[in-house]
Scaffold this active site. Structure first.
Site, PDB file in Angstrom:
ATOM      1  N   THR A  74       0.811  -1.212   0.000  1.00 24.66           N
ATOM      2  CA  THR A  74       0.000   0.000   0.000  1.00 24.66           C
ATOM      3  C   THR A  74       0.847   1.266   0.000  1.00 24.66           C
ATOM      4  O   THR A  74       1.836   1.368   0.722  1.00 24.66           O
ATOM      5  CB  THR A  74      -0.929   0.015   1.229  1.00 24.66           C
ATOM      6  N   PRO A 122       0.837   5.837  -0.211  1.00 21.20           N
ATOM      7  CA  PRO A 122       0.019   7.015   0.106  1.00 21.20           C
ATOM      8  C   PRO A 122      -0.855   7.461  -1.054  1.00 21.20           C
ATOM      9  O   PRO A 122      -1.942   8.003  -0.847  1.00 21.20           O
ATOM     10  CB  PRO A 122       1.069   8.085   0.448  1.00 21.20           C
ATOM     11  N   SER A 135      -5.993   0.564  -2.903  1.00 22.41           N
ATOM     12  CA  SER A 135      -6.563  -0.567  -3.633  1.00 22.41           C
ATOM     13  C   SER A 135      -6.029  -0.699  -5.052  1.00 22.41           C
ATOM     14  O   SER A 135      -6.078  -1.772  -5.644  1.00 22.41           O
ATOM     15  CB  SER A 135      -8.094  -0.433  -3.678  1.00 22.41           C
ATOM     16  N   GLU A 174      -4.947 -14.191   2.034  1.00 15.32           N
ATOM     17  CA  GLU A 174      -5.170 -13.093   2.974  1.00 15.32           C
ATOM     18  C   GLU A 174      -6.665 -12.856   3.181  1.00 15.32           C
ATOM     19  O   GLU A 174      -7.118 -12.602   4.297  1.00 15.32           O
ATOM     20  CB  GLU A 174      -4.503 -11.816   2.467  1.00 15.32           C
ATOM     21  N   GLY A 209     -24.399   0.521  28.443  1.00 13.75           N
ATOM     22  CA  GLY A 209     -23.282   1.352  28.891  1.00 13.75           C
ATOM     23  C   GLY A 209     -21.995   0.574  29.048  1.00 13.75           C
ATOM     24  O   GLY A 209     -20.906   1.075  28.718  1.00 13.75           O
TER      25      GLY A 209
END
Length: 382
Positions: free
Chosen positions: A130, A132, A136, A245, A343
């Site tokens: 990957t 910047p 994909s 993967e 909660g």
């Protein structure tokens, strides 16, 4: 016959028992502390290596076991997820996305030097694809490797790399040829190589215990011997790796959903409102029944794809479907679990709070939900 009996035999049960004991002894007592620290000790790799966990599914000649037995790997993966920390599992298991290309396509000298060290836990492996400029769109990656005699000179950057800060070896996707998928290659880059630097550790919504980092290559000299496979054939290697993967991510999603369901059932029995356990209210009983049904369908479909993968069949369309379906179900079940606990489900001390955060990355990593749908559509000739 239960799904467990159909897919897992006695040897798989031994693997499952061994990994579960490891998790109970070496991880569960410390996982809350590691999550808050946003890292786990490097020593855990050595312990997992010594226990034989890192080597499951890999060749015996390199220190592995159960080579070719996909369901041994599934059993181990499911038990590791009982740590309740997707980040720890991703970090400890980063070898499973970085190492297979080295084993399948690397030179013998490279395999013999690198693989045993990784399976023993002495060294840590990461995959760096990957960038910047685009996650994909792998075919259009920008990191460039130019041949210069016995070396490649690599320039560019990577981001969102699991185990990026602490890894010793990186399987790096680079551009050695022209534009598009036909110009992509894989190189093994070692930490300490001149011109290669590791950037900051990235802060994330979930997977706190995993280290995720940026990588920078500034005229980094990588020996030609570190080429994995043939030059300009890296895209096919990456795509083949993606299938495993995506199966792993579907299993993670199903186990995330399983833990969310178990926590919800426990709460339904223990928590009282208006004088009775909340599990006796029909609206919650039915919600739990629906949660269990959705999970069972997802897990069965995932297992069927694993059977076909183990038989050497192509499941490009089906494993994409399994990943999307499993992550959708995990979305629903983690949401419902937080809602059911009220909660307490919003508190950091609650397991379902962590499951809810960790789950969100599963429909993004390994190919986004949208990319999976694009793959499915192409397989349908659309």
């Amino acid at each position: 016959m239960s799904a467990y009996q159909e897919y897992f035999d006695e040897s798989h049960q031994l693997v499952r028992d061994s990994v579960r004991r490891f998790v109970e002894r070496e991880i569960l007592p410390y996982i809350a502390e590691w999550e808050e620290a946003e890292e786990f000790p490097r020593e855990l790799y050595l312990k997992a290596g010594a226990a034989g966990i890192l080597g499951i599914g890999y060749p015996e000649q390199f220190g592995g076991s159960h080579e070719g037995d996909l369901f041994a790997k599934v059993a181990a993966s499911e038990e590791l997820m009982r740590s309740g920390s997707g980040g720890l599992v991703a970090g400890l298991g980063s070898l499973d996305i970085g190492l297979p290309p080295v084993i399948k396509w690397g030179r013998n000298e490279l395999r013999e030097r690198v693989v045993p060290q990784v399976l023993s836990g002495e060294k840590i492996m990461a995959l760096a694809v990957t960038e910047p400029s685009g996650g994909s769109d792998v075919a259009n990656l920008k990191t460039r490797a130019v041949r210069d005699g016995d070396f490649y000179r690599v320039s560019g950057s990577k981001t969102f790399i699991t185990s990026g800060a602490r890894a010793d070896y990186y399987t790096v996707a680079v551009r050695t040829g022209g534009e598009g998928f036909g110009g992509v290659s894989l190189l093994l880059v070692e930490k300490g190589t001149p011109g290669f630097t590791v950037g900051r550790k990235l802060k994330k919504m979930g997977w706190w215990a995993s280290d995720t980092a940026e990588l920078f290559f500034d005229d980094c000299k990588v020996p030609v011997e570190n080429l994995i496979g043939m030059e300009n054939m890296g895209f096919a290697c990456i795509m083949a790796n993606f299938q495993s993967e995506r199966l792993a991510l579907a299993i993670m999603a199903n186990m995330t959903a399983q833990l969310a369901l178990e926590e919800s059932l426990s709460w339904a029995h223990e928590r009282e409102a208006f004088g009775k356990p909340i599990g006796r209210f029909q609206v919650l009983r039915h919600r739990l029944a629906e949660m269990a049904t959705q999970l069972e369908v997802s897990r069965e479909f995932t297992y069927r794809q694993a059977v076909k993968m183990a038989a050497g069949k192509s499941v490009i369309k089906e494993i994409s479907m399994a990943k999307n379906f499993a992550t959708d179900i995990a979305d629903r079940l983690t949401y419902d679990a937080v809602q059911m606990l009220g909660g307490m489900g919003y508190m950091r001390e609650s397991l379902v709070e962590r499951l809810y955060r960790d789950n969100r990355i599963l429909s993004i990593g390994g190919g986004t939900r949208e990319i999976m749908n694009e793959i499915i559509a192409k397989q349908m000739n659309l």
